[in-house]
Design a protein around this motif. Sequence first.
Motif, PDB file in Angstrom:
ATOM      1  N   MET A  87       0.842  -1.181   0.000  1.00  0.00           N
ATOM      2  CA  MET A  87       0.000   0.000   0.000  1.00  0.00           C
ATOM      3  C   MET A  87       0.885   1.242   0.000  1.00  0.00           C
ATOM      4  SD  MET A  87      -2.826   1.062   2.815  1.00  0.00           S
ATOM      5  CE  MET A  87      -4.359   1.477   2.061  1.00  0.00           C
ATOM      6  N   ILE A  88       0.469   2.258  -0.734  1.00  0.00           N
ATOM      7  CA  ILE A  88       1.202   3.509  -0.832  1.00  0.00           C
ATOM      8  C   ILE A  88       0.479   4.562   0.014  1.00  0.00           C
ATOM      9  CG2 ILE A  88       1.984   5.296  -2.448  1.00  0.00           C
ATOM     10  CD1 ILE A  88       3.323   2.775  -3.122  1.00  0.00           C
ATOM     11  N   ALA A  89       1.260   5.476   0.574  1.00  0.00           N
ATOM     12  CA  ALA A  89       0.669   6.529   1.387  1.00  0.00           C
ATOM     13  C   ALA A  89      -0.360   7.326   0.593  1.00  0.00           C
ATOM     14  CB  ALA A  89       1.771   7.463   1.890  1.00  0.00           C
ATOM     15  N   THR A  90      -1.528   7.560   1.190  1.00  0.00           N
ATOM     16  CA  THR A  90      -2.582   8.322   0.532  1.00  0.00           C
ATOM     17  C   THR A  90      -2.915   9.600   1.278  1.00  0.00           C
ATOM     18  OG1 THR A  90      -4.240   7.056   1.713  1.00  0.00           O
ATOM     19  CG2 THR A  90      -3.655   6.294  -0.483  1.00  0.00           C
ATOM     20  N   ASN A  91      -2.497   9.697   2.508  1.00  0.00           N
ATOM     21  CA  ASN A  91      -2.783  10.858   3.329  1.00  0.00           C
ATOM     22  C   ASN A  91      -1.492  11.297   4.002  1.00  0.00           C
ATOM     23  OD1 ASN A  91      -4.185  12.845   4.686  1.00  0.00           O
ATOM     24  ND2 ASN A  91      -4.881  11.475   6.305  1.00  0.00           N
ATOM     25  N   GLY A 112       0.052   9.395  11.029  1.00  0.00           N
ATOM     26  CA  GLY A 112      -0.508   9.237   9.686  1.00  0.00           C
ATOM     27  C   GLY A 112       0.556   8.771   8.720  1.00  0.00           C
ATOM     28  N   ASP A 113       0.196   8.776   7.468  1.00  0.00           N
ATOM     29  CA  ASP A 113       1.102   8.280   6.443  1.00  0.00           C
ATOM     30  C   ASP A 113       2.405   9.074   6.432  1.00  0.00           C
ATOM     31  OD1 ASP A 113      -0.799   6.444   5.836  1.00  0.00           O
ATOM     32  OD2 ASP A 113      -1.555   7.492   4.092  1.00  0.00           O
ATOM     33  N   CYS A 114       3.491   8.331   6.251  1.00  0.00           N
ATOM     34  CA  CYS A 114       4.838   8.888   6.333  1.00  0.00           C
ATOM     35  C   CYS A 114       5.641   8.462   5.112  1.00  0.00           C
ATOM     36  CB  CYS A 114       5.511   8.377   7.612  1.00  0.00           C
ATOM     37  SG  CYS A 114       7.232   8.872   7.810  1.00  0.00           S
ATOM     38  N   LEU A 115       6.375   9.394   4.552  1.00  0.00           N
ATOM     39  CA  LEU A 115       7.311   9.107   3.469  1.00  0.00           C
ATOM     40  C   LEU A 115       8.709   9.126   4.059  1.00  0.00           C
ATOM     41  CD1 LEU A 115       8.063   8.742   0.457  1.00  0.00           C
ATOM     42  CD2 LEU A 115       8.065  11.256   0.286  1.00  0.00           C
ATOM     43  N   ASP A 159       1.986  -0.341   6.378  1.00  0.00           N
ATOM     44  CA  ASP A 159       1.059   0.137   5.358  1.00  0.00           C
ATOM     45  C   ASP A 159       0.971   1.661   5.314  1.00  0.00           C
ATOM     46  OD1 ASP A 159       0.457  -2.405   4.507  1.00  0.00           O
ATOM     47  OD2 ASP A 159      -1.466  -2.520   5.564  1.00  0.00           O
ATOM     48  N   LYS A 160       1.345   2.322   6.404  1.00  0.00           N
ATOM     49  CA  LYS A 160       1.285   3.781   6.468  1.00  0.00           C
ATOM     50  C   LYS A 160       2.603   4.438   6.033  1.00  0.00           C
ATOM     51  CE  LYS A 160      -2.118   4.292  10.076  1.00  0.00           C
ATOM     52  NZ  LYS A 160      -2.574   5.367  10.926  1.00  0.00           N
ATOM     53  N   ILE A 161       3.605   3.628   5.742  1.00  0.00           N
ATOM     54  CA  ILE A 161       4.937   4.159   5.458  1.00  0.00           C
ATOM     55  C   ILE A 161       5.363   3.786   4.039  1.00  0.00           C
ATOM     56  CG2 ILE A 161       7.372   4.048   6.114  1.00  0.00           C
ATOM     57  CD1 ILE A 161       6.404   3.488   8.999  1.00  0.00           C
ATOM     58  N   SER A 162       5.756   4.797   3.282  1.00  0.00           N
ATOM     59  CA  SER A 162       6.319   4.586   1.950  1.00  0.00           C
ATOM     60  C   SER A 162       7.796   4.933   2.010  1.00  0.00           C
ATOM     61  CB  SER A 162       5.628   5.479   0.917  1.00  0.00           C
ATOM     62  OG  SER A 162       4.264   5.137   0.794  1.00  0.00           O
ATOM     63  N   ILE A 163       8.636   4.040   1.506  1.00  0.00           N
ATOM     64  CA  ILE A 163      10.085   4.254   1.554  1.00  0.00           C
ATOM     65  C   ILE A 163      10.606   4.490   0.148  1.00  0.00           C
ATOM     66  CG2 ILE A 163      12.331   3.290   2.185  1.00  0.00           C
ATOM     67  CD1 ILE A 163      10.811   1.525   4.241  1.00  0.00           C
ATOM     68  N   LEU A 201      12.280  -5.386  -0.097  1.00  0.00           N
ATOM     69  CA  LEU A 201      12.408  -4.843   1.259  1.00  0.00           C
ATOM     70  C   LEU A 201      11.518  -3.616   1.464  1.00  0.00           C
ATOM     71  CD1 LEU A 201      16.261  -5.224   1.799  1.00  0.00           C
ATOM     72  CD2 LEU A 201      14.450  -6.478   2.977  1.00  0.00           C
ATOM     73  N   SER A 202      10.409  -3.553   0.746  1.00  0.00           N
ATOM     74  CA  SER A 202       9.386  -2.510   0.918  1.00  0.00           C
ATOM     75  C   SER A 202       9.715  -1.160   0.300  1.00  0.00           C
ATOM     76  CB  SER A 202       9.044  -2.308   2.409  1.00  0.00           C
ATOM     77  OG  SER A 202       8.611  -3.503   2.985  1.00  0.00           O
ATOM     78  N   VAL A 203      10.731  -1.074  -0.540  1.00  0.00           N
ATOM     79  CA  VAL A 203      11.073   0.198  -1.171  1.00  0.00           C
ATOM     80  C   VAL A 203      10.126   0.443  -2.347  1.00  0.00           C
ATOM     81  CG1 VAL A 203      12.855   1.437  -2.478  1.00  0.00           C
ATOM     82  CG2 VAL A 203      13.472   0.149  -0.425  1.00  0.00           C
ATOM     83  N   LYS A 204       9.508   1.629  -2.347  1.00  0.00           N
ATOM     84  CA  LYS A 204       8.545   1.981  -3.397  1.00  0.00           C
ATOM     85  C   LYS A 204       9.201   2.585  -4.619  1.00  0.00           C
ATOM     86  CE  LYS A 204       5.133   1.043  -0.586  1.00  0.00           C
ATOM     87  NZ  LYS A 204       5.025  -0.343  -0.285  1.00  0.00           N
ATOM     88  N   ASP A 205      10.326   3.283  -4.418  1.00  0.00           N
ATOM     89  CA  ASP A 205      10.969   3.981  -5.528  1.00  0.00           C
ATOM     90  C   ASP A 205      12.440   4.197  -5.196  1.00  0.00           C
ATOM     91  OD1 ASP A 205      11.157   5.228  -7.977  1.00  0.00           O
ATOM     92  OD2 ASP A 205       9.970   6.975  -7.423  1.00  0.00           O
ATOM     93  N   ILE A 206      13.238   4.406  -6.239  1.00  0.00           N
ATOM     94  CA  ILE A 206      14.666   4.699  -6.095  1.00  0.00           C
ATOM     95  C   ILE A 206      14.940   5.932  -6.936  1.00  0.00           C
ATOM     96  CG2 ILE A 206      17.014   3.847  -6.457  1.00  0.00           C
ATOM     97  CD1 ILE A 206      15.664   0.976  -6.471  1.00  0.00           C
TER      98      ILE A 206
END
Length: 138
Positions: A1-5, A58-61, A90-94, A113-118
Motif C-alpha cells: 500500500m502507498i501513502a494516501t494521506n 498518519g502516512d509517512c514518506l 502500510d502507512k509508510i512509503s520508503i 524490502l518494501s522500497v517503493k521507488d529509487i
Amino acid sequence: MIATNLKSILLVDDDTTTNFLNKVFIDKLDHDLGIDIALNGQEAIDILDVNIQESDFGDCLIVLDLNMPYMDGWEFLEFFNENFEPKIKDKISIVVLTAVEVDPVTTKDLKELSVKDIVQKPLSEKAFEKLIGEYLNR
C-alpha cells in the motif's frame, strides 16, 4: 500500500547538507508536513518508534540513503521489515535516495524490502516537488 494521506516525511541521510537542502525544498512546497531528520538507520527507527506512539500517526514518506555509518539503509530496511507491524508498514512509503546508479538486481532486492521507488541524488527543488506530489496524490 502507498501513502494516501501524507502527514510527515522522515529524511534519513548522514549527509547534513543533503538533509538541510531537502528540508528547505519540502518547506518551500508549503504542504504542512511534519519533517524529521535522522543521520542513520538507528536514529530513524527511534524517531519512528516515538511517532508511531502518537494517536494521530498518519502516512509517512521515508527518504532513505543506503550508505551511512552505524546502521546503514540496508540494515534499516531489514529491521523495518522484520519488526514493524503490517498496519504500521502500510502507512509508510520508503524511497531510496542514492548517489550511485542502482543495478537491476539491487533494485529487485530493494523492492522486496518494501522500497517503493529509487531516485538519484541530488534532488533539485523541482524533483523534490514531483516526488512529494506523487505521494500526496496517491
